[in-house]
Design a protein around this motif. Structure first.
Motif, PDB file in Angstrom:
ATOM      1  N   ALA A  62       0.823  -1.214   0.000  1.00 36.74           N
ATOM      2  CA  ALA A  62       0.000   0.000   0.000  1.00 36.74           C
ATOM      3  C   ALA A  62       0.851   1.255   0.000  1.00 36.74           C
ATOM      4  O   ALA A  62       0.577   2.211  -0.738  1.00 36.74           O
ATOM      5  CB  ALA A  62      -0.934  -0.013   1.204  1.00 36.74           C
ATOM      6  N   VAL A  63       1.894   1.277   0.821  1.00 38.62           N
ATOM      7  CA  VAL A  63       2.736   2.470   0.895  1.00 38.62           C
ATOM      8  C   VAL A  63       3.654   2.569  -0.319  1.00 38.62           C
ATOM      9  O   VAL A  63       3.849   3.652  -0.886  1.00 38.62           O
ATOM     10  CB  VAL A  63       3.544   2.475   2.207  1.00 38.62           C
ATOM     11  CG1 VAL A  63       4.557   3.621   2.221  1.00 38.62           C
ATOM     12  CG2 VAL A  63       2.606   2.590   3.403  1.00 38.62           C
ATOM     13  N   ALA A  64       4.206   1.444  -0.756  1.00 43.65           N
ATOM     14  CA  ALA A  64       5.120   1.462  -1.899  1.00 43.65           C
ATOM     15  C   ALA A  64       4.431   1.950  -3.168  1.00 43.65           C
ATOM     16  O   ALA A  64       5.067   2.568  -4.033  1.00 43.65           O
ATOM     17  CB  ALA A  64       5.717   0.076  -2.118  1.00 43.65           C
TER      18      ALA A  64
ATOM     19  N   GLY B 101       8.314   2.711   1.179  1.00 37.21           N
ATOM     20  CA  GLY B 101       7.537   1.493   1.368  1.00 37.21           C
ATOM     21  C   GLY B 101       8.265   0.422   2.155  1.00 37.21           C
ATOM     22  O   GLY B 101       7.690  -0.640   2.425  1.00 37.21           O
ATOM     23  N   GLU B 102       9.495   0.671   2.549  1.00 32.97           N
ATOM     24  CA  GLU B 102      10.255  -0.295   3.349  1.00 32.97           C
ATOM     25  C   GLU B 102       9.917  -0.070   4.830  1.00 32.97           C
ATOM     26  O   GLU B 102      10.041   1.037   5.348  1.00 32.97           O
ATOM     27  CB  GLU B 102      11.746  -0.129   3.101  1.00 32.97           C
ATOM     28  CG  GLU B 102      12.597  -1.265   3.640  1.00 32.97           C
ATOM     29  CD  GLU B 102      14.041  -1.184   3.165  1.00 32.97           C
ATOM     30  OE1 GLU B 102      14.858  -1.992   3.638  1.00 32.97           O
ATOM     31  OE2 GLU B 102      14.357  -0.310   2.328  1.00 32.97           O
TER      32      GLU B 102
ATOM     33  N   ARG C  93      -1.822  10.037   2.531  1.00 33.55           N
ATOM     34  CA  ARG C  93      -2.427   8.771   2.954  1.00 33.55           C
ATOM     35  C   ARG C  93      -1.604   8.168   4.077  1.00 33.55           C
ATOM     36  O   ARG C  93      -0.368   8.158   4.024  1.00 33.55           O
ATOM     37  CB  ARG C  93      -2.479   7.799   1.775  1.00 33.55           C
ATOM     38  CG  ARG C  93      -3.134   6.471   2.114  1.00 33.55           C
ATOM     39  CD  ARG C  93      -3.032   5.504   0.959  1.00 33.55           C
ATOM     40  NE  ARG C  93      -3.750   4.272   1.210  1.00 33.55           N
ATOM     41  CZ  ARG C  93      -3.622   3.177   0.456  1.00 33.55           C
ATOM     42  NH1 ARG C  93      -2.833   3.191  -0.595  1.00 33.55           N
ATOM     43  NH2 ARG C  93      -4.309   2.091   0.744  1.00 33.55           N
ATOM     44  N   LEU C  94      -2.297   7.666   5.105  1.00 31.83           N
ATOM     45  CA  LEU C  94      -1.642   6.972   6.202  1.00 31.83           C
ATOM     46  C   LEU C  94      -2.127   5.532   6.241  1.00 31.83           C
ATOM     47  O   LEU C  94      -3.332   5.272   6.170  1.00 31.83           O
ATOM     48  CB  LEU C  94      -1.947   7.651   7.538  1.00 31.83           C
ATOM     49  CG  LEU C  94      -1.335   9.039   7.752  1.00 31.83           C
ATOM     50  CD1 LEU C  94      -1.800   9.625   9.075  1.00 31.83           C
ATOM     51  CD2 LEU C  94       0.192   8.972   7.709  1.00 31.83           C
ATOM     52  N   VAL C  95      -1.178   4.609   6.368  1.00 37.28           N
ATOM     53  CA  VAL C  95      -1.494   3.189   6.467  1.00 37.28           C
ATOM     54  C   VAL C  95      -1.170   2.743   7.893  1.00 37.28           C
ATOM     55  O   VAL C  95      -0.009   2.676   8.299  1.00 37.28           O
ATOM     56  CB  VAL C  95      -0.700   2.364   5.443  1.00 37.28           C
ATOM     57  CG1 VAL C  95      -1.003   0.879   5.609  1.00 37.28           C
ATOM     58  CG2 VAL C  95      -1.018   2.832   4.028  1.00 37.28           C
TER      59      VAL C  95
END
Length: 345
Positions: free
Chosen positions: A18-20, A209-210, A47-49
């Motif tokens: 989702a973040v990557a 995304g890591e 956006r926050l995951v």
């Protein structure tokens, strides 16, 4: 008001994906730093995951006597874990001195590794800051820099790294485990924290995304004889002016092994390798400790307002080594070897 979308991840792979996939997104764990920076318009994600449902809160013993600490383990839980208190007392002390009880119950270990600097110019969106806005300049160089770094600095940034627990982890050669778009990676902690150089906005070698998933602390008998000493303007909820994590092994009055790291004086958790080289194999004693401390701080680059930190760090190193070896007056963790709000030793 900037709109921010929010989602909750149920698996590490889902959170990473989702973040990557979105360069404007970021992970959210305890939020004790991130929410402040959002309010100050320093961080601007769209956006926050939320990763709090991920199974990353374990504190596991390893066969070598070490530990594996999940990234979502809360600071308070790690500080109270019997294995931490018995085998790595300086880690427990650093955690307990690192924040208020309320924050320790919320803040995660992974988030602590990723927390941003407390430099007032970084947190003031109107001030020049190369960390926040690369190429804009560093207001701290000629501004109010009493709390800023004297080691590992550059002409682009002198912000002090804020973490307490990262200091003993540096002394213990911890390793940071991550999951990212290209799979699992493990970083030596000294490589995980980057010096500012000409790119102070790059604080870690992670790709977008890591995700930090755990911290591995190798077993070492020396860590059982360890302390964390933090010097600050006030004892409650204050960041370090200088701090030292130290672990020693003595054989017949000689320092057979020693591990030292500094906080509050450098742009990253600072392994005191020059001091360690002086101390290993040397007789324990105040003059030896002073020589080692001078060797470590010889590279200090000071500004008029923070020049006191050089001697303060040296005195803090000497005191904690005296305490651990029984060669000087005992000092409780968190006390100030040189009282005074102006920080003059």
């Amino acid at each position: 008001m900037r709109p921010i979308s929010y989602s909750r991840a149920g698996a590490v792979a889902d959170a990473v994906a989702a973040v990557a996939a979105d360069p404007t997104s970021d992970f959210l764990a305890g939020g004790t730093t991130e929410v402040d920076l959002l309010r100050q318009n320093v961080l601007l994600p769209r956006r926050l995951v939320d990763i709090n449902d991920l199974p990353l809160a374990q504190i596991e013993d390893r066969p070598d006597g070490g530990l594996y600490i999940g990234a979502l383990a809360r600071m308070s839980e790690v500080a109270q874990a019997p294995s931490v208190r018995e085998r790595f007392p300086m880690v427990a002390e650093a955690l307990e001195l690192g924040a208020s009880a309320q924050l320790r119950h919320m803040a995660s270990m992974g988030g602590n590794m990723m927390q941003r600097v407390r430099c007032g110019y970084f947190r003031d969106a109107a001030s020049p800051c190369n960390k926040r806005d690369p190429g804009s300049g560093c207001a701290a160089l000629d501004g109010f820099n009493r709390g800023h770094a004297v080691l590992g600095v550059s002409e682009h940034c002198i912000a002090t790294h804020p973490s307490d627990v990262a200091v003993p982890l540096m002394a213990l050669d911890a390793r940071i485990h991550t999951e990212g778009p290209h799979g699992r990676r493990v970083y030596a902690i000294d490589d995980f924290f980057l010096l500012p150089g000409a790119t102070p906005h790059l604080e870690h070698p992670l790709e977008h995304g890591e995700l930090v998933v755990g911290i591995e602390v190798p077993g070492t008998p020396t860590a059982r004889t360890s302390r964390y000493l933090k010097v600050r303007d006030r004892e409650s909820y204050e960041f370090a002016l200088a701090s030292v994590a130290a672990a020693v092994t003595l054989h017949n009055g000689v320092l057979a092994d020693v591990r030292l790291a500094l906080g509050g004086v450098a742009t990253k958790p600072w392994r005191a390798r020059h001091a360690e080289d002086v101390l290993r194999g040397a007789p324990a004693g105040t003059e030896t400790f002073r020589q080692a401390a001078r060797a470590e701080l010889a590279a200090a680059r000071t500004r008029p307002l923070n020049a006191f930190k050089t001697e303060l760090a040296q005195r803090t190193m000497v005191r904690i080594l005296e305490t651990l070896t029984g060669t000087g007056t005992d000092a409780a963790p968190g006390t100030d070897p040189a009282p005074g709000r102006e920080g003059r030793p």
